[in-house]
Design an enzyme around this catalytic site. Sequence first.
Site, mmCIF file in Angstrom:
data_model
loop_
_atom_site.group_PDB
_atom_site.id
_atom_site.type_symbol
_atom_site.label_atom_id
_atom_site.label_comp_id
_atom_site.label_asym_id
_atom_site.label_seq_id
_atom_site.Cartn_x
_atom_site.Cartn_y
_atom_site.Cartn_z
ATOM 1 N N THR A 1 0.839 -1.189 0.000
ATOM 2 C CA THR A 1 0.000 0.000 0.000
ATOM 3 C C THR A 1 0.876 1.241 0.000
ATOM 4 O O THR A 1 1.900 1.266 0.673
ATOM 5 C CB THR A 1 -0.839 -0.001 1.292
ATOM 6 O OG1 THR A 1 -1.703 -1.116 1.248
ATOM 7 C CG2 THR A 1 -1.610 1.285 1.482
ATOM 8 N N THR B 1 0.880 0.336 6.585
ATOM 9 C CA THR B 1 0.807 -0.678 5.546
ATOM 10 C C THR B 1 0.890 -2.038 6.239
ATOM 11 O O THR B 1 1.336 -2.127 7.371
ATOM 12 C CB THR B 1 1.961 -0.505 4.527
ATOM 13 O OG1 THR B 1 1.858 -1.522 3.524
ATOM 14 C CG2 THR B 1 3.320 -0.598 5.168
ATOM 15 N N VAL C 1 -12.886 -4.930 3.320
ATOM 16 C CA VAL C 1 -12.287 -3.594 3.306
ATOM 17 C C VAL C 1 -11.191 -3.592 4.367
ATOM 18 O O VAL C 1 -11.399 -4.093 5.474
ATOM 19 C CB VAL C 1 -13.347 -2.514 3.614
ATOM 20 C CG1 VAL C 1 -12.698 -1.153 3.816
ATOM 21 C CG2 VAL C 1 -14.387 -2.456 2.491
ATOM 22 N N GLY C 2 -10.049 -3.035 4.020
ATOM 23 C CA GLY C 2 -8.931 -3.013 4.972
ATOM 24 C C GLY C 2 -8.854 -1.717 5.746
ATOM 25 O O GLY C 2 -9.824 -0.963 5.855
#
Length: 330
Positions: free
Chosen positions: A191, A242, A220-221
Amino acid sequence: MKRRKFLKNSSLTTAGALSAPLLASCNNTKTKKETSSTVSNPVKPIVICTWNFKNATAKAWEVLQTDASALDAVELGVMVEEADPTNETVGKGGRPDRDGNVTLDACIMDKDSNCGAVVYLQNIAHPISVARKVMEETPHIILAGKGAEQFAYEKGFKKEDLLTESTRKQYEEWKKNSKYETIINIENHDTIGMLAIDKKGDIAGACTTSGMAYKVAGRVGDSPIIGAGLFVDNEVGGATATGVGEEVIRTVGSFLIVELMRQGKSPQEACEEGVKRIMAKNKDRKDFQIGFLAINKNGETGGYCVHPGFTYRKYDASGHDNIQVNSFYS
Ligand code: SD4
């Protein structure tokens, strides 16, 4: 209609329509003081981002040389990775979920604690710009799925197939075993979270990702969750994350780090404490990576991670560098 005018006229401003914590942390009314009395000799401009995204920081740095805001810098910076089909964890060319759909998460936050996010967005290569539109052109903070996609089309974004030849082939290969596992420091964790301070000393941040590869459809993160994957308070600093988002969400990691800096910790100390909090809840687990990155109002930076391997890119007047951070486990 401009966002603030809309809010003024809207019933959404009545008590209870938005939750108190959201109103507190995502203040759209621009009432905050803009500088901290503790700021001395701030480094500015400056930009940092998770991992070694050289082109993205170079772009943000170029923007910061003009009179543009940190907000413009972080948006244009992370867009470089969103547009790069060879980056298989962000934007176009991101790896799909286990059903073969590329679903993107992103959020953005400015110096006035305005913020916008999109989750589970498909077919749009630049989720960060859609998130900015949510922030600037709606009274809302998060748009999801089909609604977010529809909103993007209304704002002129074009529909694109985000799966590339390479990610399609990898997905076909993955389907043979359909095994989901998080792999430390492999591209599964790439990310881009970016934090910048502009010439005026104002801070903004952006975070964008295709999330965990082969995730359950609908997952969803942390990356689009304000406070988890990203948080900025212009009086204090900013943080971004991340790695395995579930663990970051559980500790509201980026918010935690900014609060620790508010209490007097350096960015480095705050990131270390953030990782330690996560590890305290995961005494029996070693199989995941998380990297935190932070900057304070003075332009001091720090980072820390669970396992060795996480780096961050930093660009300021003294040059640019890829910085290896220390880790909880050696
Ligand atoms: C997520 N934090 O969706 C992201 C994953 C990540 O590169 O960092 N990917 O949980």
